[in-house]
Scaffold this motif. Structure first.
Motif, PDB file in Angstrom:
ATOM      1  N   PRO A   1       0.846  -1.259  -0.110  1.00 33.08           N
ATOM      2  CA  PRO A   1      -0.007   0.007   0.049  1.00 33.08           C
ATOM      3  C   PRO A   1       0.851   1.336  -0.027  1.00 33.08           C
ATOM      4  O   PRO A   1       1.886   1.338   0.282  1.00 33.08           O
ATOM      5  CB  PRO A   1      -0.686  -0.269   1.312  1.00 33.08           C
ATOM      6  N   ASP A   2       0.271   2.339  -0.677  1.00 37.92           N
ATOM      7  CA  ASP A   2       1.014   3.677  -0.635  1.00 37.92           C
ATOM      8  C   ASP A   2       0.295   4.317   0.459  1.00 37.92           C
ATOM      9  O   ASP A   2       1.151   5.144   1.205  1.00 37.92           O
ATOM     10  CB  ASP A   2       0.408   4.368  -1.752  1.00 37.92           C
ATOM     11  N   VAL A   3      -0.833   4.218   1.139  1.00 31.47           N
ATOM     12  CA  VAL A   3      -1.576   4.587   2.059  1.00 31.47           C
ATOM     13  C   VAL A   3      -2.145   3.371   2.851  1.00 31.47           C
ATOM     14  O   VAL A   3      -2.806   2.681   2.496  1.00 31.47           O
ATOM     15  CB  VAL A   3      -2.609   5.675   1.728  1.00 31.47           C
ATOM     16  N   VAL A   4      -1.903   3.588   4.311  1.00 34.75           N
ATOM     17  CA  VAL A   4      -2.640   2.640   5.262  1.00 34.75           C
ATOM     18  C   VAL A   4      -3.451   3.512   6.234  1.00 34.75           C
ATOM     19  O   VAL A   4      -2.999   4.369   6.827  1.00 34.75           O
ATOM     20  CB  VAL A   4      -1.426   1.590   6.080  1.00 34.75           C
ATOM     21  N   ILE A   5      -4.769   3.316   6.090  1.00 32.35           N
ATOM     22  CA  ILE A   5      -5.670   3.930   6.929  1.00 32.35           C
ATOM     23  C   ILE A   5      -5.982   2.891   8.133  1.00 32.35           C
ATOM     24  O   ILE A   5      -6.523   1.752   8.018  1.00 32.35           O
ATOM     25  CB  ILE A   5      -7.069   4.274   6.410  1.00 32.35           C
ATOM     26  N   ALA A   6      -5.561   3.508   9.451  1.00 26.30           N
ATOM     27  CA  ALA A   6      -5.688   2.804  10.595  1.00 26.30           C
ATOM     28  C   ALA A   6      -6.441   3.529  11.806  1.00 26.30           C
ATOM     29  O   ALA A   6      -6.207   4.347  12.179  1.00 26.30           O
ATOM     30  CB  ALA A   6      -4.301   2.673  11.278  1.00 26.30           C
ATOM     31  N   PRO A   7      -7.559   2.572  11.892  1.00 26.37           N
ATOM     32  CA  PRO A   7      -8.576   3.026  13.048  1.00 26.37           C
ATOM     33  C   PRO A   7      -7.775   3.135  14.335  1.00 26.37           C
ATOM     34  O   PRO A   7      -6.906   2.064  14.646  1.00 26.37           O
ATOM     35  CB  PRO A   7      -9.756   2.114  12.902  1.00 26.37           C
ATOM     36  N   VAL A   8      -8.082   3.840  15.273  1.00 25.11           N
ATOM     37  CA  VAL A   8      -7.249   3.825  16.756  1.00 25.11           C
ATOM     38  C   VAL A   8      -8.216   3.584  17.814  1.00 25.11           C
ATOM     39  O   VAL A   8      -9.459   3.908  17.601  1.00 25.11           O
ATOM     40  CB  VAL A   8      -6.466   5.175  16.767  1.00 25.11           C
ATOM     41  N   VAL A   9      -7.656   2.933  18.893  1.00 26.64           N
ATOM     42  CA  VAL A   9      -8.429   2.985  20.020  1.00 26.64           C
ATOM     43  C   VAL A   9      -8.291   4.259  20.936  1.00 26.64           C
ATOM     44  O   VAL A   9      -9.064   4.767  21.423  1.00 26.64           O
ATOM     45  CB  VAL A   9      -8.110   1.722  20.842  1.00 26.64           C
ATOM     46  N   GLY A  10      -7.027   4.664  20.798  1.00 27.78           N
ATOM     47  CA  GLY A  10      -6.409   5.939  21.339  1.00 27.78           C
ATOM     48  C   GLY A  10      -5.075   6.244  20.656  1.00 27.78           C
ATOM     49  O   GLY A  10      -4.633   5.592  19.938  1.00 27.78           O
ATOM     50  N   VAL A  11      -4.907   7.838  20.906  1.00 26.42           N
ATOM     51  CA  VAL A  11      -3.827   8.214  20.161  1.00 26.42           C
ATOM     52  C   VAL A  11      -3.377   9.379  21.144  1.00 26.42           C
ATOM     53  O   VAL A  11      -4.026  10.147  21.779  1.00 26.42           O
ATOM     54  CB  VAL A  11      -4.158   8.758  18.805  1.00 26.42           C
ATOM     55  N   ASP A  12      -1.982   9.577  21.008  1.00 25.10           N
ATOM     56  CA  ASP A  12      -1.183  10.530  21.747  1.00 25.10           C
ATOM     57  C   ASP A  12      -0.867  11.750  20.955  1.00 25.10           C
ATOM     58  O   ASP A  12      -0.748  11.519  19.730  1.00 25.10           O
ATOM     59  CB  ASP A  12      -0.353  10.069  22.841  1.00 25.10           C
ATOM     60  N   PRO A  13      -0.400  12.774  21.552  1.00 21.50           N
ATOM     61  CA  PRO A  13       0.134  13.909  20.875  1.00 21.50           C
ATOM     62  C   PRO A  13       1.384  13.465  19.927  1.00 21.50           C
ATOM     63  O   PRO A  13       1.696  14.154  18.987  1.00 21.50           O
ATOM     64  CB  PRO A  13       0.728  15.064  21.842  1.00 21.50           C
ATOM     65  N   GLY A  14       2.180  12.426  20.399  1.00 21.42           N
ATOM     66  CA  GLY A  14       3.039  12.055  19.273  1.00 21.42           C
ATOM     67  C   GLY A  14       2.704  11.231  18.062  1.00 21.42           C
ATOM     68  O   GLY A  14       3.672  10.558  17.449  1.00 21.42           O
ATOM     69  N   ASN A  15       1.464  11.032  17.952  1.00 25.92           N
ATOM     70  CA  ASN A  15       0.716  10.084  16.977  1.00 25.92           C
ATOM     71  C   ASN A  15       1.100   8.744  17.336  1.00 25.92           C
ATOM     72  O   ASN A  15       1.037   7.783  16.281  1.00 25.92           O
ATOM     73  CB  ASN A  15       1.128  10.487  15.554  1.00 25.92           C
ATOM     74  N   TYR A  16       1.286   8.369  18.275  1.00 27.95           N
ATOM     75  CA  TYR A  16       1.565   6.998  18.835  1.00 27.95           C
ATOM     76  C   TYR A  16       0.206   6.496  19.134  1.00 27.95           C
ATOM     77  O   TYR A  16      -0.693   7.080  19.661  1.00 27.95           O
ATOM     78  CB  TYR A  16       2.328   6.622  20.125  1.00 27.95           C
ATOM     79  N   ARG A  17      -0.261   5.183  18.547  1.00 28.07           N
ATOM     80  CA  ARG A  17      -1.565   4.688  18.386  1.00 28.07           C
ATOM     81  C   ARG A  17      -1.826   3.401  19.531  1.00 28.07           C
ATOM     82  O   ARG A  17      -0.632   2.677  19.584  1.00 28.07           O
ATOM     83  CB  ARG A  17      -1.785   4.182  16.915  1.00 28.07           C
ATOM     84  N   LEU A  18      -2.756   3.463  20.043  1.00 33.39           N
ATOM     85  CA  LEU A  18      -3.330   2.353  21.235  1.00 33.39           C
ATOM     86  C   LEU A  18      -4.072   1.629  20.416  1.00 33.39           C
ATOM     87  O   LEU A  18      -5.150   2.171  19.686  1.00 33.39           O
ATOM     88  CB  LEU A  18      -3.912   3.067  22.513  1.00 33.39           C
ATOM     89  N   GLY A  19      -3.757   0.538  20.079  1.00 33.05           N
ATOM     90  CA  GLY A  19      -4.363  -0.528  19.313  1.00 33.05           C
ATOM     91  C   GLY A  19      -5.030  -1.521  20.188  1.00 33.05           C
ATOM     92  O   GLY A  19      -5.344  -1.354  21.319  1.00 33.05           O
ATOM     93  N   TYR A  20      -5.235  -2.873  19.515  1.00 32.01           N
ATOM     94  CA  TYR A  20      -5.630  -3.803  20.438  1.00 32.01           C
ATOM     95  C   TYR A  20      -4.820  -4.792  21.021  1.00 32.01           C
ATOM     96  O   TYR A  20      -5.461  -5.636  21.849  1.00 32.01           O
ATOM     97  CB  TYR A  20      -6.905  -4.701  19.469  1.00 32.01           C
ATOM     98  N   GLY A  21      -3.555  -4.537  20.968  1.00 28.28           N
ATOM     99  CA  GLY A  21      -2.621  -5.086  21.765  1.00 28.28           C
ATOM    100  C   GLY A  21      -2.001  -6.300  21.442  1.00 28.28           C
ATOM    101  O   GLY A  21      -1.017  -7.064  21.942  1.00 28.28           O
ATOM    102  N   GLY A  22      -2.093  -6.647  19.945  1.00 27.40           N
ATOM    103  CA  GLY A  22      -1.324  -7.515  19.538  1.00 27.40           C
ATOM    104  C   GLY A  22      -0.228  -7.460  18.679  1.00 27.40           C
ATOM    105  O   GLY A  22       0.788  -8.142  18.176  1.00 27.40           O
ATOM    106  N   GLY A  23       0.284  -6.115  18.440  1.00 27.37           N
ATOM    107  CA  GLY A  23       1.589  -5.876  17.809  1.00 27.37           C
ATOM    108  C   GLY A  23       1.649  -5.839  16.136  1.00 27.37           C
ATOM    109  O   GLY A  23       2.636  -5.766  15.728  1.00 27.37           O
ATOM    110  N   PHE A  24       0.623  -6.271  15.737  1.00 28.43           N
ATOM    111  CA  PHE A  24       0.615  -6.291  14.446  1.00 28.43           C
ATOM    112  C   PHE A  24       0.981  -5.019  13.596  1.00 28.43           C
ATOM    113  O   PHE A  24       1.578  -5.219  12.379  1.00 28.43           O
ATOM    114  CB  PHE A  24      -0.753  -6.769  13.704  1.00 28.43           C
TER     115      PHE A  24
END
Length: 225
Positions: free
Chosen positions: A155-178
């Motif tokens: 992909p040229d673009v990956v659209i990723a839904p977040v559970v949470g996100v912080d000011p550094g654009n680090y994403r809280l996901g579902y916990g599996g590390g994929f």
């Protein structure tokens, strides 16, 4: 998702977001955590925060989510410009995530190429398969629908839904590390757009050395940031 998932609705079908829906708490173990004790504490904190944020997201009405999803779609357009010739990895909504299926159809109409992620094996990066609305789907790992015949793409673009996100654009996901595992394995880095609601912004996810920030964030309240 399994038949035991309390959020699963009879007859509903879901496809996985890239690295997200099928992530299972407890799978994400960094190869060389900087501090194993600290990482264990962070994992416990993330699990509790994740549960609270998902519960809050599920309380948003379907009509309100539809309105916010439309605004998010506008923000994505502003972020990527013309999608013509671009391969864009998308997802189907899960547990109250923004619904961008209508935007997927418009992507095709404007010359873009949608793709969906596929789990090959737990603990391994995902692959992405080309997909157009109406293509045949089959059940993949954890019975998640995946393209049955699509070719593998980068992909040229990956659209990723977040559970949470912080000011550094680090994403809280579902916990599996994929998410981090897949981005690290791609031959070239895509534009990674995290999508979510303003109420999912948090002060920090306590990012660790293995965490990879997203390129930008789009919510219902603001354009790309």
């Amino acid at each position: 998702m399994t038949a035991d998932d309390p959020d699963e609705k009879p007859g509903a079908t879901y496809a996985s977001p890239p690295c997200f829906m099928h992530e299972v708490e407890g799978l994400a173990e960094p190869t060389n955590p900087a501090d194993p004790v600290l990482w264990a504490d962070v994992r416990r904190w993330r699990k509790a925060k994740r549960e609270r944020l998902i519960a809050a997201r599920l309380e948003i009405s379907a009509d309100r989510r539809a309105e916010m999803s439309a605004r998010i779609a506008e923000g994505i357009d502003a972020a990527i410009g013309s999608p013509a010739g671009k391969t864009v990895s998308l997802y189907w909504p899960f547990r109250g995530e923004p619904d961008l299926r209508g935007w997927m159809a418009s992507l095709v109409a404007r010359g873009g190429r949608p793709a969906l992620p596929v789990v090959i094996e737990k603990g391994q990066p995902l692959v992405f398969r080309a997909y157009r609305p109406g293509d045949r789907l089959e059940k993949g790992v954890w019975n998640i629908p995946i393209p049955a015949d699509g070719e593998e793409v980068i992909p040229d673009v990956v659209i990723a839904p977040v559970v949470g996100v912080d000011p550094g654009n680090y994403r809280l996901g579902y916990g599996g590390g994929f998410f981090d595992r897949t981005l690290a394995a791609l031959p070239r880095k895509p534009l990674v757009i995290g999508v979510g609601y303003e109420m999912q912004r948090i002060p920090t996810i306590y990012p660790q050395p293995h965490d990879i920030p997203m390129s930008l964030i789009v919510t219902e309240a603001a354009g790309p940031a």
